[in-house]
Structures are given as structure tokens and as C-alpha cells.
Design a protein around this motif. Structure first.
Motif, PDB file in Angstrom:
ATOM      1  N   PHE A  59       0.784  -1.087  -0.022  1.00 30.31           N
ATOM      2  CA  PHE A  59      -0.234  -0.150   0.131  1.00 30.31           C
ATOM      3  C   PHE A  59       1.036   1.213  -0.033  1.00 30.31           C
ATOM      4  CE2 PHE A  59      -2.163  -3.645   2.268  1.00 30.31           C
ATOM      5  CZ  PHE A  59      -3.175  -3.704   1.246  1.00 30.31           C
ATOM      6  N   THR A  60       1.990   1.143  -0.496  1.00 30.13           N
ATOM      7  CA  THR A  60       2.862   2.382  -0.772  1.00 30.13           C
ATOM      8  C   THR A  60       2.248   3.618  -1.369  1.00 30.13           C
ATOM      9  OG1 THR A  60       4.877   0.789  -0.690  1.00 30.13           O
ATOM     10  CG2 THR A  60       5.107   3.144  -1.400  1.00 30.13           C
ATOM     11  N   VAL A  61       1.670   3.402  -2.231  1.00 23.84           N
ATOM     12  CA  VAL A  61       0.794   4.305  -2.992  1.00 23.84           C
ATOM     13  C   VAL A  61       0.059   5.255  -2.033  1.00 23.84           C
ATOM     14  CG1 VAL A  61      -0.643   5.094  -4.918  1.00 23.84           C
ATOM     15  CG2 VAL A  61       1.210   3.297  -5.359  1.00 23.84           C
ATOM     16  N   GLU A  62      -0.587   4.618  -1.239  1.00 30.13           N
ATOM     17  CA  GLU A  62      -1.573   5.202  -0.300  1.00 30.13           C
ATOM     18  C   GLU A  62      -0.773   6.102   0.620  1.00 30.13           C
ATOM     19  OE1 GLU A  62      -4.949   5.105   0.780  1.00 30.13           O
ATOM     20  OE2 GLU A  62      -5.306   4.252  -1.155  1.00 30.13           O
ATOM     21  N   VAL A  63       0.524   5.921   1.094  1.00 27.43           N
ATOM     22  CA  VAL A  63       1.027   6.786   2.033  1.00 27.43           C
ATOM     23  C   VAL A  63       1.661   7.674   1.188  1.00 27.43           C
ATOM     24  CG1 VAL A  63       3.296   6.483   3.156  1.00 27.43           C
ATOM     25  CG2 VAL A  63       1.793   4.490   3.277  1.00 27.43           C
ATOM     26  N   GLU A  64       2.245   7.561  -0.011  1.00 23.38           N
ATOM     27  CA  GLU A  64       2.747   8.615  -0.893  1.00 23.38           C
ATOM     28  C   GLU A  64       1.784   9.758  -1.116  1.00 23.38           C
ATOM     29  OE1 GLU A  64       5.866   9.741  -3.709  1.00 23.38           O
ATOM     30  OE2 GLU A  64       5.744   7.902  -2.670  1.00 23.38           O
ATOM     31  N   ARG A  65       0.534   9.266  -1.312  1.00 20.41           N
ATOM     32  CA  ARG A  65      -0.690  10.302  -1.447  1.00 20.41           C
ATOM     33  C   ARG A  65      -0.645  11.341  -0.138  1.00 20.41           C
ATOM     34  NH1 ARG A  65      -4.661   5.927  -3.259  1.00 20.41           N
ATOM     35  NH2 ARG A  65      -4.024   5.988  -5.653  1.00 20.41           N
TER      36      ARG A  65
END
Length: 134
Positions: A59-65
Motif C-alpha cells: 500500500f505504498t501508493v496510499e502513503v505517498e498520497r
């Protein structure tokens, strides 16, 4: 203490009261965050917005957002596992977006918890200036 909640509950939400930000059944069942969730609290004259982001690599993209809109972050680390590979990834993301942070060492009541090893990890693996405060 902000007064937002008035009792301590099981994080996994098994008692039907805790873990209100983990709304998906799978999140409550596994005790993990899958989808970012936001809430707020007030402290004195200050409004504090809280974003709970996933810690798993999938879920790296969630953190990036979430990092794109933060003024600061609290990096929560396990007192047993310490700095893990995903901690390094998230730290790299925080540095990219210049997000100031403090670290909180969680789960110190578990067997094998070593807070001073985690502090050493913060210094050695993340190159952060870590100091214990209790």
C-alpha cells in the motif's frame, strides 16, 4: 489528552468500540490499515488532522498520497521488529516531500521489545537524530 475519546479499547476493534478509523472488515480482522483514513481532533486553539496510512509494502501508493499534504508525521515503529524495510521506504518518501517527523515506538509491552535497539536503528538505518523521551 484532547478529549476526543474517553476510554482505551482493543485496536482490532473486537469489542465493537475501538479502531473506528479501520472501517473495512478485513482491516479490523487483521488489525492492519489497508486504506488511508482521516480524522481530526482539537487541542487548545489548534485543529489537528490525523491521517492513518497503511504500513504494508503493498500500500505504498496510499502513503505517498498522504505525504503530499502533511505538515508533519509520526512514524510508528514496533518495539520488537524495529526499523523494517517498509520503514526505510516510508522514511525515503518523507525525505522526498520534506515532511518533518517524530518517531513513536509502539508495542513495548511485548516479549523481545528493545526500545534502545530501535533508537539505534533510527540512527544507523535511517540516519535520523534520534533521542529517547519518556
Amino acid at each position: 489528552y484532547s478529549g476526543r475519546i474517553n476510554a482505551i479499547h482493543e485496536v482490532r476493534g473486537k469489542d465493537g468500540v475501538g479502531a473506528k478509523m479501520d472501517s473495512m472488515e478485513l482491516e479490523r480482522e487483521k488489525g492492519i490499515t489497508i486504506q488511508s483514513a482521516a480524522t481530526y481532533t482539537t487541542w487548545g486553539d489548534h485543529n489537528i488532522n490525523i491521517i492513518d496510512t497503511p504500513g504494508h509494502v503493498d500500500f505504498t501508493v496510499e502513503v505517498e498520497r498522504a505525504l503530499r499534504v502533511l505538515d508533519g508525521a509520526i512514524m510508528v515503529l514496533c518495539g520488537v521488529a524495529g526499523v523494517q524495510s517498509q520503514s526505510i521506504t516510508v522514511d525515503r518518501q518523507m525525505k522526498r516531500y520534506q515532511v518533518p517527523r517524530i518517531a513513536f515506538i509502539n508495542k513495548l509491552d511485548r516479549t523481545g521489545a528493545e526500545p534502545f535497539r530501535v533508537i539505534d536503528d533510527l540512527r544507523d538505518k535511517l540516519n535520523l537524530n534520534a533521542a529517547p523521551v519518556q
